[in-house]
Scaffold this motif. Sequence first.
Motif, PDB file in Angstrom:
ATOM      1  N   VAL A   1     -43.776  96.005 -10.276  1.00  0.00           N
ATOM      2  CA  VAL A   1     -42.377  95.900  -9.856  1.00  0.00           C
ATOM      3  C   VAL A   1     -41.726  94.839 -10.731  1.00  0.00           C
ATOM      4  CG1 VAL A   1     -40.810  95.492  -7.948  1.00  0.00           C
ATOM      5  CG2 VAL A   1     -43.050  96.524  -7.512  1.00  0.00           C
ATOM      6  N   LEU A   2     -40.833  95.279 -11.606  1.00  0.00           N
ATOM      7  CA  LEU A   2     -40.164  94.373 -12.536  1.00  0.00           C
ATOM      8  C   LEU A   2     -38.729  94.143 -12.076  1.00  0.00           C
ATOM      9  CD1 LEU A   2     -40.326  92.752 -15.154  1.00  0.00           C
ATOM     10  CD2 LEU A   2     -39.589  94.817 -16.392  1.00  0.00           C
ATOM     11  N   PHE A   3     -38.427  92.908 -11.704  1.00  0.00           N
ATOM     12  CA  PHE A   3     -37.087  92.540 -11.253  1.00  0.00           C
ATOM     13  C   PHE A   3     -36.270  92.052 -12.437  1.00  0.00           C
ATOM     14  CE2 PHE A   3     -39.778  92.063  -7.537  1.00  0.00           C
ATOM     15  CZ  PHE A   3     -39.031  92.671  -6.549  1.00  0.00           C
ATOM     16  N   VAL A   4     -35.061  92.593 -12.581  1.00  0.00           N
ATOM     17  CA  VAL A   4     -34.115  92.155 -13.602  1.00  0.00           C
ATOM     18  C   VAL A   4     -32.892  91.635 -12.856  1.00  0.00           C
ATOM     19  CG1 VAL A   4     -32.781  92.820 -15.635  1.00  0.00           C
ATOM     20  CG2 VAL A   4     -34.992  93.908 -15.184  1.00  0.00           C
ATOM     21  N   VAL A   5     -32.710  90.322 -12.838  1.00  0.00           N
ATOM     22  CA  VAL A   5     -31.728  89.681 -11.961  1.00  0.00           C
ATOM     23  C   VAL A   5     -30.586  89.097 -12.775  1.00  0.00           C
ATOM     24  CG1 VAL A   5     -31.381  87.917 -10.194  1.00  0.00           C
ATOM     25  CG2 VAL A   5     -33.546  89.168 -10.289  1.00  0.00           C
ATOM     26  N   ASP A   6     -29.381  89.457 -12.394  1.00  0.00           N
ATOM     27  CA  ASP A   6     -28.155  88.936 -13.007  1.00  0.00           C
ATOM     28  C   ASP A   6     -27.931  87.510 -12.511  1.00  0.00           C
ATOM     29  OD1 ASP A   6     -25.622  88.355 -13.890  1.00  0.00           O
ATOM     30  OD2 ASP A   6     -24.710  90.226 -13.170  1.00  0.00           O
ATOM     31  N   ALA A   7     -27.965  86.541 -13.414  1.00  0.00           N
ATOM     32  CA  ALA A   7     -27.759  85.129 -13.052  1.00  0.00           C
ATOM     33  C   ALA A   7     -26.500  84.580 -13.696  1.00  0.00           C
ATOM     34  CB  ALA A   7     -28.968  84.304 -13.468  1.00  0.00           C
ATOM     35  N   SER A   8     -25.534  85.427 -13.959  1.00  0.00           N
ATOM     36  CA  SER A   8     -24.307  84.999 -14.616  1.00  0.00           C
ATOM     37  C   SER A   8     -23.400  84.256 -13.637  1.00  0.00           C
ATOM     38  CB  SER A   8     -23.570  86.209 -15.191  1.00  0.00           C
ATOM     39  OG  SER A   8     -23.131  87.058 -14.150  1.00  0.00           O
ATOM     40  N   GLY A   9     -22.306  83.723 -14.165  1.00  0.00           N
ATOM     41  CA  GLY A   9     -21.381  82.959 -13.340  1.00  0.00           C
ATOM     42  C   GLY A   9     -20.756  83.768 -12.231  1.00  0.00           C
ATOM     43  N   SER A  10     -20.567  85.055 -12.448  1.00  0.00           N
ATOM     44  CA  SER A  10     -19.923  85.869 -11.422  1.00  0.00           C
ATOM     45  C   SER A  10     -20.774  85.976 -10.168  1.00  0.00           C
ATOM     46  CB  SER A  10     -19.633  87.269 -11.962  1.00  0.00           C
ATOM     47  OG  SER A  10     -20.843  87.921 -12.329  1.00  0.00           O
ATOM     48  N   MET A  11     -22.077  85.928 -10.315  1.00  0.00           N
ATOM     49  CA  MET A  11     -22.957  86.008  -9.155  1.00  0.00           C
ATOM     50  C   MET A  11     -22.843  84.749  -8.306  1.00  0.00           C
ATOM     51  SD  MET A  11     -24.430  88.981  -9.481  1.00  0.00           S
ATOM     52  CE  MET A  11     -25.967  88.935  -8.571  1.00  0.00           C
ATOM     53  N   ALA A  12     -22.796  83.598  -8.966  1.00  0.00           N
ATOM     54  CA  ALA A  12     -22.699  82.346  -8.219  1.00  0.00           C
ATOM     55  C   ALA A  12     -21.309  82.163  -7.628  1.00  0.00           C
ATOM     56  CB  ALA A  12     -23.039  81.174  -9.138  1.00  0.00           C
ATOM     57  N   ALA A  13     -20.269  82.646  -8.350  1.00  0.00           N
ATOM     58  CA  ALA A  13     -18.900  82.384  -7.934  1.00  0.00           C
ATOM     59  C   ALA A  13     -18.589  82.989  -6.578  1.00  0.00           C
ATOM     60  CB  ALA A  13     -17.934  82.941  -8.973  1.00  0.00           C
ATOM     61  N   ARG A  14     -19.141  84.114  -6.284  1.00  0.00           N
ATOM     62  CA  ARG A  14     -18.823  84.787  -5.022  1.00  0.00           C
ATOM     63  C   ARG A  14     -19.831  84.443  -3.925  1.00  0.00           C
ATOM     64  NH1 ARG A  14     -17.523  88.269  -9.183  1.00  0.00           N
ATOM     65  NH2 ARG A  14     -15.353  88.931  -9.209  1.00  0.00           N
TER      66      ARG A  14
ATOM     67  N   LEU B   1     -41.914 100.072 -11.630  1.00  0.00           N
ATOM     68  CA  LEU B   1     -40.725 100.271 -10.809  1.00  0.00           C
ATOM     69  C   LEU B   1     -39.729  99.188 -11.215  1.00  0.00           C
ATOM     70  CD1 LEU B   1     -39.236 101.555  -8.392  1.00  0.00           C
ATOM     71  CD2 LEU B   1     -40.438  99.939  -6.915  1.00  0.00           C
ATOM     72  N   LEU B   2     -38.575  99.600 -11.761  1.00  0.00           N
ATOM     73  CA  LEU B   2     -37.565  98.678 -12.273  1.00  0.00           C
ATOM     74  C   LEU B   2     -36.500  98.451 -11.204  1.00  0.00           C
ATOM     75  CD1 LEU B   2     -36.555  97.131 -14.828  1.00  0.00           C
ATOM     76  CD2 LEU B   2     -35.205  99.192 -15.362  1.00  0.00           C
ATOM     77  N   VAL B   3     -36.303  97.191 -10.822  1.00  0.00           N
ATOM     78  CA  VAL B   3     -35.287  96.830  -9.824  1.00  0.00           C
ATOM     79  C   VAL B   3     -34.266  95.924 -10.505  1.00  0.00           C
ATOM     80  CG1 VAL B   3     -34.846  95.743  -7.601  1.00  0.00           C
ATOM     81  CG2 VAL B   3     -36.972  97.016  -7.960  1.00  0.00           C
ATOM     82  N   VAL B   4     -33.047  96.436 -10.729  1.00  0.00           N
ATOM     83  CA  VAL B   4     -31.981  95.686 -11.405  1.00  0.00           C
ATOM     84  C   VAL B   4     -31.016  95.179 -10.343  1.00  0.00           C
ATOM     85  CG1 VAL B   4     -30.218  95.730 -13.198  1.00  0.00           C
ATOM     86  CG2 VAL B   4     -32.221  97.216 -13.393  1.00  0.00           C
ATOM     87  N   VAL B   5     -30.844  93.866 -10.282  1.00  0.00           N
ATOM     88  CA  VAL B   5     -29.985  93.238  -9.278  1.00  0.00           C
ATOM     89  C   VAL B   5     -28.743  92.703  -9.993  1.00  0.00           C
ATOM     90  CG1 VAL B   5     -29.877  91.512  -7.445  1.00  0.00           C
ATOM     91  CG2 VAL B   5     -32.061  92.594  -7.991  1.00  0.00           C
ATOM     92  N   THR B   6     -27.595  93.375  -9.835  1.00  0.00           N
ATOM     93  CA  THR B   6     -26.392  93.039 -10.598  1.00  0.00           C
ATOM     94  C   THR B   6     -25.171  93.676  -9.955  1.00  0.00           C
ATOM     95  OG1 THR B   6     -25.366  93.157 -12.790  1.00  0.00           O
ATOM     96  CG2 THR B   6     -26.723  95.017 -12.114  1.00  0.00           C
ATOM     97  N   ASP B   7     -23.994  93.217 -10.382  1.00  0.00           N
ATOM     98  CA  ASP B   7     -22.764  93.892  -9.962  1.00  0.00           C
ATOM     99  C   ASP B   7     -22.348  94.960 -10.967  1.00  0.00           C
ATOM    100  OD1 ASP B   7     -21.925  92.367 -12.068  1.00  0.00           O
ATOM    101  OD2 ASP B   7     -20.646  91.032 -10.882  1.00  0.00           O
ATOM    102  N   GLY B   8     -23.134  95.130 -12.030  1.00  0.00           N
ATOM    103  CA  GLY B   8     -22.887  96.197 -12.993  1.00  0.00           C
ATOM    104  C   GLY B   8     -22.000  95.823 -14.146  1.00  0.00           C
ATOM    105  N   ARG B   9     -21.401  94.610 -14.112  1.00  0.00           N
ATOM    106  CA  ARG B   9     -20.497  94.235 -15.203  1.00  0.00           C
ATOM    107  C   ARG B   9     -21.292  93.792 -16.409  1.00  0.00           C
ATOM    108  NH1 ARG B   9     -16.310  90.019 -13.823  1.00  0.00           N
ATOM    109  NH2 ARG B   9     -18.007  89.059 -12.653  1.00  0.00           N
TER     110      ARG B   9
END
Length: 692
Positions: A504-517, A603-611
């Motif tokens: 299980v490979l997690f790909v996590v978005d850690a950009s500013g938009s994730m923290a801002a909201r 199994l690829l799990v991408v955690v993001t808002d898609g931007r």
Amino acid sequence: MSTPYPFTAIVGQDDLRLALLLNAVSPAVGGVLVRGEKGTAKSTAVRALSALMPGVEVVAGCRFSCDPAAPDPQCPDGPHEPGSEVARPARMVELPVGASEDRLVGALDIERALAEGVKAFEPGLLADAHRGILYVDEVNLLHDHLVDLLLDAAAMGASYVEREGVSVRHAARFLLVGTMNPEEGELRPQLLDRFGLTVEVAASREPDQRVEVVRRRLAYDDDPEAFAARWADEENVVRARIVAARKLLPSVRLGDGALRQIAATCAAFEVDGMRADIVMARTATALAAWAGRTDVLAEDVRQAALLALPHRRRRNPFDAPGLDEDKLDETLQEFGGSDEDDPDPDGPGSGGGQPPQDSGPDAQPPARAEDAPGPEAHDSGQSPAGDAPAAGRTGEASDEAEGRGGPGREQTAVRAAEPFRTKTLTVPGLGEGAAGRRSRARTEHGRTTGARQPRGALTKLHLAATVQAAAPHQRARGRSGPGLVVRRDDLRQATREGREGNLVLFVVDASGSMAARQRMSAVKGAVLSLLLDAYQRRDKVGLITFRRTEADVALPPTSSVDAAAARLESLPTGGRTPLAAGLLKAHDVLRVERLRDAARRPLLVVVTDGRATGGPQPVELARRAARLHAAEGTASVVVDCESGPVRLGLAAQLAGDLGGTAVALDELRADAIAGLVKDVRGAGRGAGRRAA
């Protein structure tokens, strides 16, 4: 055979040496699990102990090492005639991580059993280890069903082999020692509990002690025999002391006061079941015998608790083993009153209530678990979340604003929200990967689904298919009486279906938009929940994060889910969103893992808002990167973290490019997670659909 490193020459590691010696005195303690980082003399200490074990008398010619004084009445090689004993050293048998079930418990010759009606049994490693030491290096990497068999035999003192109506039983009493590096994955808590004692080892941080370790090791490597000769006297002293403690052990008295302390301690630390109480009682008794006393003191109970309870305190798979020594001392003091049966604490042999003092070259000082973290130490230790910018902005410019002065601005790491229970997440199809508990696979254990001709050694006979294959040829083979004439090419191997573990490979978005909201806490909670599920299902996990202009492998694929949880807690955020970089990094990681372990499906799990806002043509690059995964048939899911009144639906578009499924972050809780990854159907099928 090379000369083993002397046990008494090991520098430091007092807890490890004491735990091994106590099991040598009383194998009923239940064995030792040694946990620690690489290069901490775990294997060296275990192999060195074998040279100190007293020799054994065995029945001559018995493959199961029966004791001439009390031979096993059910021994497959019996009955034994008196007067045929021989003396030999106690064995140390090593169980390889890749061993099969037949190698561990032994194997029946099925062909001879069918054709000749005889019980032709080839003993396994459990028989070889009887009345000796069974050592399992990297026990955490051993398949669960083998660990279950191993611990069952250790608990019952016997091994049972039953197959196709043929049953064999033989004695199997041994000192069980397992070593492991927690960085490579943990044992399940119920398996941890089956080991009597657990010791945490670490390399010394004292320069003088490290110098002495290197000096002795170099001297041993230069001339092992000469080095061993220098320590021969110390070895003989310890060997004699083990023999004396074994003789004294039946005379050691465990008074009611000590028993009350043991029961109160186990109750105070809320350990499950009664095994801890029994192990503590046996350990305290062995400690008294090792110290040359016939009475168990409060210090024996304290030391027994430090060795027997830390690994039984884990309430959560991510909790570190440990024991609060202040609480332990308070409990022992509260229930430390003596009764009329207890010895005078100031009487002869009591040591005046002080810790038992050993003498001789191998004196063992009272071991303490000062370095073992207690439950309080496992708190995340994270500072509270920093102020987050207002939610609701969309578009590329928001990344700049969310960074408070630009994409280089760091956001404070936030604590994960409370994890929750997830439903089974599976990869489609039928795999052939490592044994686990996630996706369907062909395995050695599970329900029988068919039969085939064996490739190599026969391990699981399909009796009905074998009889069916042999029946048409009986007249041609000249069968004239009852029975069945079976040949090798008639044998059929049972094919079985069970469960496998995945990557299980997690790909996590850690950009500013994730923290801002203010979503990162919820995101971490969701990922932590999936990590807990991966731990229970014996998966490998990996963690990739992307922010600013690049993606980082925060944790390469590993069996240590604990490490992934720790990296997740300290995950920094801020900057732009280089989605393409994250997907390409995941593609590289999966490519390498396919070369290392082609049978383990990802199994690829991408955690993001898609931007996608980082780099030139970020959206087009992200879509092309996603299609690389789809072209290779990687099962995938996108956890949509977009929030606010205006939603662009970019995560669903990304899921379509990946050929997977999208699920909203707020749908991950409770039963809503059922549609997350279950029955992911590959490229194109159901693309972009939102799980309900």
